[in-house]
Motif scaffolding. Structure first.
Motif, PDB file in Angstrom:
ATOM      1  N   ASP A 142      -0.614   2.824   2.227  1.00 54.77           N
ATOM      2  CA  ASP A 142      -1.352   3.238   3.412  1.00 54.77           C
ATOM      3  C   ASP A 142      -1.620   4.725   3.231  1.00 54.77           C
ATOM      4  OD1 ASP A 142       1.051   4.358   3.725  1.00 54.77           O
ATOM      5  OD2 ASP A 142       1.520   3.517   5.677  1.00 54.77           O
ATOM      6  N   GLY A 143      -2.014   5.411   4.298  1.00 56.50           N
ATOM      7  CA  GLY A 143      -2.405   6.815   4.149  1.00 56.50           C
ATOM      8  C   GLY A 143      -1.312   7.662   3.516  1.00 56.50           C
ATOM      9  N   MET A 144      -0.056   7.452   3.958  1.00 62.55           N
ATOM     10  CA  MET A 144       1.026   8.305   3.461  1.00 62.55           C
ATOM     11  C   MET A 144       1.281   8.062   1.970  1.00 62.55           C
ATOM     12  SD  MET A 144       3.730   8.251   6.577  1.00 62.55           S
ATOM     13  CE  MET A 144       3.803   6.497   6.799  1.00 62.55           C
ATOM     14  N   SER A 145       1.321   6.787   1.599  1.00 61.91           N
ATOM     15  CA  SER A 145       1.568   6.476   0.193  1.00 61.91           C
ATOM     16  C   SER A 145       0.457   7.023  -0.683  1.00 61.91           C
ATOM     17  CB  SER A 145       1.655   4.972  -0.013  1.00 61.91           C
ATOM     18  OG  SER A 145       2.649   4.431   0.787  1.00 61.91           O
ATOM     19  N   LEU A 146      -0.765   6.782  -0.246  1.00 63.26           N
ATOM     20  CA  LEU A 146      -1.892   7.217  -1.059  1.00 63.26           C
ATOM     21  C   LEU A 146      -1.885   8.737  -1.186  1.00 63.26           C
ATOM     22  CD1 LEU A 146      -4.255   6.281  -2.648  1.00 63.26           C
ATOM     23  CD2 LEU A 146      -5.662   6.335  -0.616  1.00 63.26           C
ATOM     24  N   PHE A 147      -1.510   9.389  -0.123  1.00 67.53           N
ATOM     25  CA  PHE A 147      -1.416  10.850  -0.170  1.00 67.53           C
ATOM     26  C   PHE A 147      -0.442  11.285  -1.259  1.00 67.53           C
ATOM     27  CE2 PHE A 147       0.480  14.844   1.314  1.00 67.53           C
ATOM     28  CZ  PHE A 147      -0.667  15.604   1.453  1.00 67.53           C
ATOM     29  N   MET A 148       0.719  10.612  -1.318  1.00 61.07           N
ATOM     30  CA  MET A 148       1.698  10.969  -2.330  1.00 61.07           C
ATOM     31  C   MET A 148       1.185  10.644  -3.728  1.00 61.07           C
ATOM     32  SD  MET A 148       3.839  12.227  -0.352  1.00 61.07           S
ATOM     33  CE  MET A 148       5.122  12.737  -1.453  1.00 61.07           C
ATOM     34  N   HIS A 186      -9.822   5.610  -5.275  1.00 59.88           N
ATOM     35  CA  HIS A 186      -9.096   4.902  -4.226  1.00 59.88           C
ATOM     36  C   HIS A 186      -9.169   5.661  -2.904  1.00 59.88           C
ATOM     37  CE1 HIS A 186      -6.873   1.453  -5.982  1.00 59.88           C
ATOM     38  NE2 HIS A 186      -7.137   2.069  -7.110  1.00 59.88           N
ATOM     39  N   THR A 187      -9.029   6.984  -2.995  1.00 50.50           N
ATOM     40  CA  THR A 187      -9.035   7.785  -1.784  1.00 50.50           C
ATOM     41  C   THR A 187     -10.356   7.686  -1.052  1.00 50.50           C
ATOM     42  OG1 THR A 187      -7.745   9.315  -3.057  1.00 50.50           O
ATOM     43  CG2 THR A 187      -8.477  10.066  -0.919  1.00 50.50           C
ATOM     44  N   LEU A 188     -11.453   7.782  -1.839  1.00 54.33           N
ATOM     45  CA  LEU A 188     -12.765   7.740  -1.199  1.00 54.33           C
ATOM     46  C   LEU A 188     -12.969   6.406  -0.513  1.00 54.33           C
ATOM     47  CD1 LEU A 188     -15.010   9.557  -3.816  1.00 54.33           C
ATOM     48  CD2 LEU A 188     -14.215  10.372  -1.592  1.00 54.33           C
ATOM     49  N   ALA A 189     -12.492   5.349  -1.158  1.00 50.51           N
ATOM     50  CA  ALA A 189     -12.656   4.027  -0.558  1.00 50.51           C
ATOM     51  C   ALA A 189     -11.817   3.898   0.707  1.00 50.51           C
ATOM     52  CB  ALA A 189     -12.271   2.951  -1.567  1.00 50.51           C
ATOM     53  N   TYR A 190     -10.680   4.603   0.734  1.00 50.30           N
ATOM     54  CA  TYR A 190      -9.725   4.413   1.815  1.00 50.30           C
ATOM     55  C   TYR A 190     -10.014   5.292   3.026  1.00 50.30           C
ATOM     56  CZ  TYR A 190      -5.269   4.068   4.207  1.00 50.30           C
ATOM     57  OH  TYR A 190      -4.297   3.858   5.130  1.00 50.30           O
ATOM     58  N   CYS A 191     -10.534   6.484   2.714  1.00 51.54           N
ATOM     59  CA  CYS A 191     -10.579   7.603   3.656  1.00 51.54           C
ATOM     60  C   CYS A 191     -10.778   7.221   5.111  1.00 51.54           C
ATOM     61  CB  CYS A 191     -11.706   8.549   3.237  1.00 51.54           C
ATOM     62  SG  CYS A 191     -11.151  10.247   3.346  1.00 51.54           S
ATOM     63  N   GLY A 192      -9.937   7.774   5.969  1.00 54.50           N
ATOM     64  CA  GLY A 192     -10.159   7.650   7.398  1.00 54.50           C
ATOM     65  C   GLY A 192      -9.571   6.417   8.040  1.00 54.50           C
ATOM     66  N   SER A 193      -9.201   5.421   7.240  1.00 58.49           N
ATOM     67  CA  SER A 193      -8.671   4.216   7.878  1.00 58.49           C
ATOM     68  C   SER A 193      -7.149   4.308   7.937  1.00 58.49           C
ATOM     69  CB  SER A 193      -9.098   2.987   7.103  1.00 58.49           C
ATOM     70  OG  SER A 193      -8.704   3.114   5.765  1.00 58.49           O
ATOM     71  N   SER A 194      -6.536   3.339   8.572  1.00 58.79           N
ATOM     72  CA  SER A 194      -5.092   3.383   8.697  1.00 58.79           C
ATOM     73  C   SER A 194      -4.480   2.079   8.218  1.00 58.79           C
ATOM     74  CB  SER A 194      -4.688   3.609  10.146  1.00 58.79           C
ATOM     75  OG  SER A 194      -5.034   2.450  10.878  1.00 58.79           O
ATOM     76  N   HIS A 195      -5.337   1.182   7.712  1.00 61.42           N
ATOM     77  CA  HIS A 195      -4.796  -0.133   7.345  1.00 61.42           C
ATOM     78  C   HIS A 195      -4.027  -0.036   6.033  1.00 61.42           C
ATOM     79  CE1 HIS A 195      -8.800   0.210   5.572  1.00 61.42           C
ATOM     80  NE2 HIS A 195      -8.258  -0.383   4.549  1.00 61.42           N
ATOM     81  N   TYR A 196      -3.319  -1.120   5.776  1.00 64.54           N
ATOM     82  CA  TYR A 196      -2.502  -1.187   4.576  1.00 64.54           C
ATOM     83  C   TYR A 196      -3.314  -1.874   3.491  1.00 64.54           C
ATOM     84  CZ  TYR A 196       0.922  -3.400   1.531  1.00 64.54           C
ATOM     85  OH  TYR A 196       1.613  -3.852   0.446  1.00 64.54           O
ATOM     86  N   VAL A 197      -3.356  -1.253   2.304  1.00 67.65           N
ATOM     87  CA  VAL A 197      -4.114  -1.835   1.200  1.00 67.65           C
ATOM     88  C   VAL A 197      -3.121  -2.371   0.179  1.00 67.65           C
ATOM     89  CG1 VAL A 197      -5.774  -1.408  -0.618  1.00 67.65           C
ATOM     90  CG2 VAL A 197      -5.939  -0.173   1.538  1.00 67.65           C
ATOM     91  N   SER A 198      -3.227  -3.654  -0.088  1.00 65.18           N
ATOM     92  CA  SER A 198      -2.296  -4.246  -1.044  1.00 65.18           C
ATOM     93  C   SER A 198      -2.860  -4.085  -2.448  1.00 65.18           C
ATOM     94  CB  SER A 198      -2.123  -5.717  -0.714  1.00 65.18           C
ATOM     95  OG  SER A 198      -1.413  -6.335  -1.739  1.00 65.18           O
ATOM     96  N   ILE A 199      -2.035  -3.611  -3.380  1.00 67.35           N
ATOM     97  CA  ILE A 199      -2.538  -3.546  -4.756  1.00 67.35           C
ATOM     98  C   ILE A 199      -1.899  -4.612  -5.620  1.00 67.35           C
ATOM     99  CG2 ILE A 199      -3.281  -1.154  -4.761  1.00 67.35           C
ATOM    100  CD1 ILE A 199      -0.721  -0.365  -6.028  1.00 67.35           C
ATOM    101  N   PHE A 200      -0.786  -5.168  -5.172  1.00 64.30           N
ATOM    102  CA  PHE A 200      -0.194  -6.257  -5.940  1.00 64.30           C
ATOM    103  C   PHE A 200       0.678  -7.057  -4.997  1.00 64.30           C
ATOM    104  CE2 PHE A 200       3.176  -7.910  -8.816  1.00 64.30           C
ATOM    105  CZ  PHE A 200       2.366  -8.735  -9.559  1.00 64.30           C
ATOM    106  N   ASP A 201       0.422  -8.331  -4.908  1.00 68.12           N
ATOM    107  CA  ASP A 201       1.224  -9.165  -4.025  1.00 68.12           C
ATOM    108  C   ASP A 201       1.167 -10.607  -4.510  1.00 68.12           C
ATOM    109  OD1 ASP A 201       2.637 -10.307  -2.085  1.00 68.12           O
ATOM    110  OD2 ASP A 201       1.297  -9.793  -0.433  1.00 68.12           O
ATOM    111  N   PRO A 202       2.165 -11.043  -5.252  1.00 74.40           N
ATOM    112  CA  PRO A 202       2.142 -12.418  -5.768  1.00 74.40           C
ATOM    113  C   PRO A 202       2.410 -13.447  -4.686  1.00 74.40           C
ATOM    114  CG  PRO A 202       4.134 -11.300  -6.453  1.00 74.40           C
ATOM    115  CD  PRO A 202       3.344 -10.301  -5.705  1.00 74.40           C
ATOM    116  N   ASN A 203       2.701 -12.991  -3.460  1.00 80.88           N
ATOM    117  CA  ASN A 203       2.928 -13.915  -2.351  1.00 80.88           C
ATOM    118  C   ASN A 203       4.035 -14.900  -2.636  1.00 80.88           C
ATOM    119  OD1 ASN A 203       2.088 -14.162   0.190  1.00 80.88           O
ATOM    120  ND2 ASN A 203      -0.062 -14.464  -0.384  1.00 80.88           N
ATOM    121  N   HIS A 204       5.105 -14.400  -3.148  1.00 81.63           N
ATOM    122  CA  HIS A 204       6.160 -15.301  -3.596  1.00 81.63           C
ATOM    123  C   HIS A 204       7.472 -14.564  -3.405  1.00 81.63           C
ATOM    124  CE1 HIS A 204       8.522 -17.848  -6.196  1.00 81.63           C
ATOM    125  NE2 HIS A 204       8.812 -16.822  -6.961  1.00 81.63           N
ATOM    126  N   VAL A 205       8.425 -15.220  -2.778  1.00 83.50           N
ATOM    127  CA  VAL A 205       9.742 -14.599  -2.619  1.00 83.50           C
ATOM    128  C   VAL A 205      10.685 -15.255  -3.609  1.00 83.50           C
ATOM    129  CG1 VAL A 205      11.596 -14.078  -1.030  1.00 83.50           C
ATOM    130  CG2 VAL A 205       9.263 -14.246  -0.196  1.00 83.50           C
TER     131      VAL A 205
END
Lengths: 480, 452
Positions: A71-77, A40-59
């Motif tokens: 995003d970068g901070m979450s992935l870092f953790m 995941h990190t290699l795919a993400y590296c350097g960008s700042s966008h938000y990557v969704s891993i799960f979103d049923p699009n439903h409230v």
């Protein structure tokens, strides 16, 4: 999604595996998650966008959105978690609990919940995962902890649970005006600075207890002492990082209107904690308690850095979180080795071990130096940036916080000197086994690598932090 | 309506089948009857059709939802009680049909449209319980429980009737929709009305066991046979709260400002009394009784707050609560300690891992740890009250913090080990395993369902 599913699957299959294979399965599981996180990190590296891993699009009617992503901070953790878990597995590899299915399954449950905490983009999901993490840590300490644990663990549980209730109250308050629990909707809520103060206060109570920040730290030294080595590692290396991450991700963006009034309070409490616990650490005889107090002291600096909330201080906080996790695992492994081989943690009963076990002596020294932030170790960059930012915030605070470096050197070197040098008080001491050596080696290499190339981490989390600061500035300005 | 008739007929049939002295046959009859009734309720939950029309009872979505839960709890409790019944086969029929008759009362209490039916339902519900609470005739505690429950219950009923009489004097009708309409008109707001509402409120607080009318509940819970305790805690509370919510939000909604402040104070009192007493308990069922007083305090928040979704919130809350209580009662039957000391639960989870797991799950759910059903029930109740009464929510959260202490004490005591004591594993009856599994499923799945 696989980030979450792999630990959960391993937690489940660990319940049904035969005893002999458990430790190999656990190391396999831990390494698999690490590899996945790195992909995941290699795919993400350097960008700042938000990557969704799960979103049923439903409230849901309840307001839940189930949004997960990073995003970068979450992935870092997430990387931090997945790096520390294999180290924890390895450092216990030869002990009995490594082949205990309750332990293995709880460890993976913990990993699952932690990754959930770090990737939740929904307030209620965050809260749910946050609470789930409490169960495995509590159970591990209860099952494998020291004799006098029951009362202390009850205290620990009540403390953290009450903190979480305060956070729940803040979430309820925010949700009463927001349309759903998603991060974006909660951030969009406009607050008056007074309600924002109480909402931030609720979050702060939860995070301050977990971190812990002075005066909410009284559960921590006892709990660290009675927990088994692995429990202490989980608590200090991973669980308290949740609170620091929570501050950056949830507390500040959700109620930035209260920053004005809240920052001085938190910074001063952290400062008291930094100095006070460092002084306490100097007088301890129990080596685990020294490291426990040291942990409060170091983490207080990170918390103060987060609250000052400049780009440098937040980036340095992330760097320091990584560093602190590595060092905590290392230090508690040292304490664990001493306790396991000599059945004592009392410094005055130790001595001369460096002569008996030179490899152990060497690596203990390396970890000790990393802990006192000598140049070329990762702590050096992090602590100096944090101190610089604190100095710019208010020079006297920076100066006082700077004493932590001096005190840190005193208690770490004292612990090292009393246990390692002098006349040997024991006849023999088994030197490091291969698994312990690997753990120390990995930690040492990582500390050195980050110390030499801190920019890698700054570049990784930097863009996300920029975004965060922008959004906070924006909602601050709206109020004005 | 069909469900009510089915259960009543099943109750009658079970009484006659009991003459064959074959407990198993009675159990099967009761199961078939209850399952039929539940499926008829499930079938019409959203589309109630009324081929049997009766003005006094109206089965709408509200009463069907609550009714389903009450019947499911009743079913579980009969299953749990079966082991006890078997020991005295000559009385099995009585127990089971009394429980079934009581369930008829529950349905009346949930579906009433006039106060007359409500009163009848309450009595049909209560009288079998007075009998069953004292069913262990040679046991002094059981007789004491029965006497106490009967006296306080009869007293509460008297107050209720008195209140209804005053209310009738003020509005001149028993029908709740007509009462609601009459109350819209300020000319009816006489002291007759106010006194009537207050008396009805007091009797409800008696029935649900809220402070300061809670004194009967620890003794009655502690002294009654286990299944009666479970029935009182899970089913009676559900019915009483259902009726409470219906009466006070539908009929007395117009004078919310009059009774709400009193209820707020009593809710706070209830929470604290329950919690602070529970901390010091050394007996398992008394602990459950006091903790359930606290839960009554939380549940009262739904009646106080004027939120659209209150019926659903309260339903979720009581569902989660009921499953936990039934699981705890099953555990207490497994331990089977005459004195009911908390100490005998020490190491329970080690002696029987499955039952121990469910016990811990139930306690965590009661404490409100996510993602269990109890947490979502609590969250829904608290968040619905937050808009109107933020500080009430704060007090409730403080109480959740206090409560974690005694739940946690039980959890860690059930998992602790004594080195010198050898572990004798509890063998559990397959029926208990099934009931525990259903409860565990309810606790786990209830949370997921509430989320969606």
């Amino acid at each position: 999604m696989e980030l979450l599913i792999i630990p959960l699957v391993f937690a489940l299959i660990a319940c049904f595996l035969p005893k002999q294979s458990l430790k190999y399965v656990s190391i396999a599981g831990a390494v698999t998650s690490l590899v996945v996180a790195l992909v995941h990190t290699l795919a993400y590296c350097g960008s700042s966008h938000y990557v969704s891993i799960f979103d049923p699009n439903h409230v849901t009617t309840f307001g839940l959105t189930f949004k997960m992503g990073y995003d970068g901070m979450s992935l870092f953790m997430v990387i931090l978690t997945n790096t520390i878990i294999p180290l924890i597995v390895l450092s216990n590899f030869k002990s009995e609990i490594a082949s205990n299915k309750k332990f293995v399954s709880m460890l993976f449950l913990m990993q699952f919940a932690l990754i959930g905490v770090f990737t939740s983009m929904d307030g209620m999901m965050f809260y749910i995962f946050w609470e789930i993490t409490l169960i495995p840590v509590f159970l591990i300490a209860l099952w494998f902890g020291a004799e006098e644990r029951k009362k202390i663990l009850t205290k620990f549980f009540i403390y953290t649970f009450v903190g979480s209730l305060a956070m729940l109250l803040s979430l309820i308050a925010l949700k009463s005006t927001a349309s759903s629990f998603s991060h974006a909707d909660l951030v969009a809520v406009q607050l008056t600075s007074q309600t924002a103060f109480w909402i931030m206060g609720g979050f702060f109570l939860a995070f301050a207890i977990k971190t812990p920040i002075f005066p909410f730290h009284t559960w921590q030294p006892d709990t660290y002492t009675v927990s088994p080595m692995v429990g202490t590692m989980l608590l200090s290396a991973l669980m308290l990082k949740m609170a620091l991450y929570g501050m950056v991700r949830w507390m500040i963006p959700l109620a930035p209107e209260a920053m004005e009034s809240m920052v001085p309070i938190v910074v001063i409490l952290s400062l008291i904690g930094i100095v006070y616990t460092a002084i306490l650490a100097i007088k301890q005889a129990d080596i685990k308690r020294i490291f426990a107090f040291a942990s409060i002291s170091h983490v207080g600096l990170i918390a103060a850095g987060i609250m000052v909330f400049t780009k440098d201080s937040v980036s340095a906080s992330f760097l320091q979180m990584f560093n602190h996790s590595l060092v905590a695992v290392g230090l508690f492994l040292c304490a664990g080795i001493l306790e396991q081989r000599l059945k004592t943690r009392n410094l005055y009963e130790l001595g001369g071990i460096a002569k008996l076990a030179p490899k152990f002596g060497f690596w203990f020294a390396v970890i000790g130096f990393a802990s006192v932030s000598v140049p070329f170790s990762s702590g050096f960059i992090g602590e100096f940036l944090l101190l610089k930012e604190l100095y710019q915030y208010e020079w006297i605070i920076g100066v006082l916080a700077g004493t932590t470096l001096v005190f840190g050197a005193v208690y770490t070197l004292r612990a090292y000197q009393l246990s390692m040098f002098g006349a040997p008080k024991h006849e023999s001491f088994i030197d490091l086994t291969w698994n312990e050596w690997i753990v120390f080696f990995v930690i040492g290499m990582l500390v050195l690598a980050i110390g030499l190339f801190p920019q890698v981490i700054f570049d990784f989390v930097g863009p996300s932090i920029d975004k965060l600061m922008e959004s906070v500035e924006l909602s601050k300005n709206i109020v004005e | 309506m069909e469900a009510l008739i089915i259960i009543f007929i099943t109750g009658l049939i079970s009484m006659f089948i009991a003459m064959t002295k074959k407990p198993f046959l009675v159990l099967i009859t009761a199961m078939i009857g209850l399952l039929t009734a539940i499926s008829s309720l499930v079938y019409q939950v959203n589309f109630p059709y009324e081929w049997l029309n009766y003005d006094g009872l109206k089965f709408d979505v509200f009463s069907n939802m609550y009714g389903i839960v009450a019947l499911v709890f009743g079913l579980l409790i009969i299953l749990v009680g079966y082991e006890t019944f078997k020991k005295e086969p000559e009385h099995t029929g009585e127990y089971i049909s009394l429980l079934l008759f009581s369930l008829c009362g529950v349905l009346c209490m949930l579906a009433f449209t006039d106060l007359f039916m409500f009163f009848l339902g309450l009595e049909i519900l209560s009288i079998p319980i007075y009998v069953m609470a004292g069913s262990r005739k040679k046991d002094l505690k059981s007789s004491e429980a029965s006497m106490k429950y009967f006296f306080t219950g009869a007293f509460a009923t008297g107050i209720l009737l008195f209140g209804i009489a005053w209310l009738y004097g003020a509005v001149g009708t028993f029908k709740i929709d007509e009462i609601a309409a009459a109350i819209q008109n300020p000319t009816t707001h006489s002291s007759l009305l106010y006194v009537g509402v207050m008396l009805i409120l007091a009797s409800f607080l008696f029935k649900v066991g809220a402070a300061p009318f809670h004194f009967w509940s620890p003794d009655v819970y502690g002294g009654s046979p286990n299944i009666v305790t479970a029935f009182m805690a899970a089913v009676v509370k559900l019915a009483a709260f259902g009726a409470f919510l219906k009466l006070f939000t539908v009929a007395f909604g117009g004078i919310h400002d009059f009774w709400a402040p009193a209820l707020v104070i009593l809710a706070i009192l209830t929470m604290f009394v329950g919690n602070l007493s529970a901390i010091r308990q050394t007996k398992f069922k008394r602990l459950i009784a006091y903790s359930s007083i606290t839960h009554v305090g939380y549940a009262l928040m739904t009646i106080i707050s004027s939120n659209m979704n209150n019926a659903f919130n309260l339903w979720t809350y009581l569902l989660a609560y009921g499953f936990s209580i039934i699981a705890l009662i099953v555990v207490s039957k497994i331990v089977d300690d005459e004195d009911d000391e908390l100490a005998s639960y020490k190491g329970f989870a080690r002696k029987n891992p499955f039952a121990g797991f469910v016990l811990i799950l139930a306690l965590l759910s009661l404490a409100g740890v996510p993602p269990l059903a109890g947490f979502f029930g609590k969250y829904l109740v608290f968040s619905s009250a937050f808009a109107d009464y933020p500080w009430l929510v704060i007090i409730a959260l403080v109480n959740s913090g206090i409560a974690i202490y005694y739940y946690l004490r039980m959890i860690s005591s059930s998992m602790s080990k004594d080195d010198n004591e050898e572990l004798e594993a509890y063998k559990i009856n397959p029926v208990y395993t099934v009931v525990l599994a259903i409860c565990a499923l309810g606790i786990l799945a209830g949370g997921v369902v509430a989320m969606l």
